[in-house]
Motif scaffolding. Sequence first.
Motif, mmCIF file in Angstrom:
data_model
loop_
_atom_site.group_PDB
_atom_site.id
_atom_site.type_symbol
_atom_site.label_atom_id
_atom_site.label_comp_id
_atom_site.label_asym_id
_atom_site.label_seq_id
_atom_site.Cartn_x
_atom_site.Cartn_y
_atom_site.Cartn_z
ATOM 1 N N VAL A 91 37.100 33.162 14.464
ATOM 2 C CA VAL A 91 38.152 32.894 15.438
ATOM 3 C C VAL A 91 39.282 33.899 15.266
ATOM 4 N N CYS A 92 40.004 34.171 16.337
ATOM 5 C CA CYS A 92 41.267 34.906 16.263
ATOM 6 C C CYS A 92 42.385 33.972 16.702
ATOM 7 N N GLU A 93 43.548 34.124 16.081
ATOM 8 C CA GLU A 93 44.630 33.179 16.302
ATOM 9 C C GLU A 93 45.945 33.903 16.563
ATOM 10 N N LEU A 94 46.763 33.270 17.391
ATOM 11 C CA LEU A 94 48.123 33.722 17.694
ATOM 12 C C LEU A 94 49.067 32.569 17.435
ATOM 13 N N TYR A 106 56.648 26.189 16.603
ATOM 14 C CA TYR A 106 55.874 27.278 17.177
ATOM 15 C C TYR A 106 54.592 26.734 17.801
ATOM 16 N N PHE A 107 53.907 27.610 18.504
ATOM 17 C CA PHE A 107 52.647 27.253 19.152
ATOM 18 C C PHE A 107 51.495 28.003 18.488
ATOM 19 N N GLU A 108 50.363 27.340 18.428
ATOM 20 C CA GLU A 108 49.151 27.924 17.859
ATOM 21 C C GLU A 108 48.098 28.034 18.962
ATOM 22 N N PHE A 109 47.548 29.238 19.117
ATOM 23 C CA PHE A 109 46.501 29.474 20.101
ATOM 24 C C PHE A 109 45.324 30.139 19.403
ATOM 25 N N GLU A 110 44.111 29.674 19.692
ATOM 26 C CA GLU A 110 42.913 30.219 19.061
ATOM 27 C C GLU A 110 41.861 30.536 20.117
ATOM 28 N N VAL A 111 41.058 31.559 19.847
ATOM 29 C CA VAL A 111 39.926 31.894 20.704
ATOM 30 C C VAL A 111 38.772 32.346 19.817
ATOM 31 N N ALA A 112 37.567 31.890 20.152
ATOM 32 C CA ALA A 112 36.369 32.192 19.367
ATOM 33 C C ALA A 112 35.463 33.155 20.130
ATOM 34 N N ASP A 119 44.690 24.979 21.633
ATOM 35 C CA ASP A 119 46.142 25.149 21.674
ATOM 36 C C ASP A 119 46.796 23.931 21.043
ATOM 37 N N ALA A 120 47.921 24.152 20.382
ATOM 38 C CA ALA A 120 48.631 23.074 19.702
ATOM 39 C C ALA A 120 50.090 23.474 19.518
ATOM 40 N N VAL A 150 33.289 42.499 18.508
ATOM 41 C CA VAL A 150 33.467 41.344 19.378
ATOM 42 C C VAL A 150 34.881 41.388 19.950
ATOM 43 N N SER A 151 34.989 41.095 21.238
ATOM 44 C CA SER A 151 36.291 41.072 21.916
ATOM 45 C C SER A 151 36.595 39.645 22.337
ATOM 46 N N MET A 152 37.840 39.256 22.164
ATOM 47 C CA MET A 152 38.294 37.919 22.546
ATOM 48 C C MET A 152 39.671 38.052 23.183
ATOM 49 N N ALA A 153 39.905 37.282 24.219
ATOM 50 C CA ALA A 153 41.178 37.403 24.922
ATOM 51 C C ALA A 153 41.682 36.037 25.347
ATOM 52 N N MET A 154 42.992 35.950 25.500
ATOM 53 C CA MET A 154 43.619 34.723 25.971
ATOM 54 C C MET A 154 44.721 35.051 26.973
ATOM 55 N N ARG A 155 44.852 34.179 27.936
ATOM 56 C CA ARG A 155 45.920 34.261 28.946
ATOM 57 C C ARG A 155 46.699 32.958 28.875
ATOM 58 N N ILE A 156 47.983 33.049 28.574
ATOM 59 C CA ILE A 156 48.814 31.863 28.387
ATOM 60 C C ILE A 156 49.907 31.881 29.454
ATOM 61 N N PRO A 157 49.805 31.021 30.476
ATOM 62 C CA PRO A 157 50.764 31.071 31.583
ATOM 63 C C PRO A 157 52.137 30.522 31.190
ATOM 64 N N TRP A 158 53.154 31.074 31.814
ATOM 65 C CA TRP A 158 54.501 30.533 31.639
ATOM 66 C C TRP A 158 54.595 29.223 32.418
#
Length: 212
Positions: A91-94, A106-112, A119-120, A150-158
């Motif tokens: 996993v990658c995490e932000l 803070y917020f935690e976002f993960e993508v595998a 999200d949490a 491996v590429s992983m991406a996330m889009r987090i809307p305002w």
Amino acid sequence: MTEPTVIARHINQPINADDFDNQIWGQCEPVQIDHYWSGEPASPTRHAEARVCWSDDALHVRFVGKQSEPLIVTDHPNTDKKTLGLWDRDVCELFIAPDARVVERYFEFEVAPTGEWLDAAIDLTSGTRETDWKLNSHMTTAAKIEKDRVSMAMRIPWNFVIHQPLQDECWRVNLFRCVGKDPNRGYLSWRPTRTPEPLFHIPGAFGLLVFA
């Protein structure tokens, strides 16, 4: 000494999570995730980089990791809802704290690599970690597995959960990658947390995120 900083450049048009090859990524500053949480250098075969940008609609993050070992993923991924325990696999995490004055919230976002996500909302202000697993950030994710990477991406809307930043606004941030399995599992961190055991939830280790 200049504080470690991630520069998120503003883009005029939003991009989808699965738009891995958009030319805008080449204009974003790469952030190297190449040390373990302890501060020790990670094997180059486990290195990853992240690139961050933002539009008037969302925050966009793309991770690209080297992948020379078997993927640790589920055979039956479900991307229709968040996956608790995702951190136990590849996993990658932000982690982002929109209020730099209270980095303990803070917020935690993960993508595998499967496209699974999590999200949490985290609150450490009491000295004990309180986690809101019911957070609905409306994030979307995508993943692409290729030979040796491996590429992983996330889009987090305002939205009402995470406000749209102003130009030059500063948040706090850290970026992570978990790869492999025990006993040689790798816990990589952009800003090492330097705890005795692997632990990412150390806001004091966060660097700056600047919305340029």
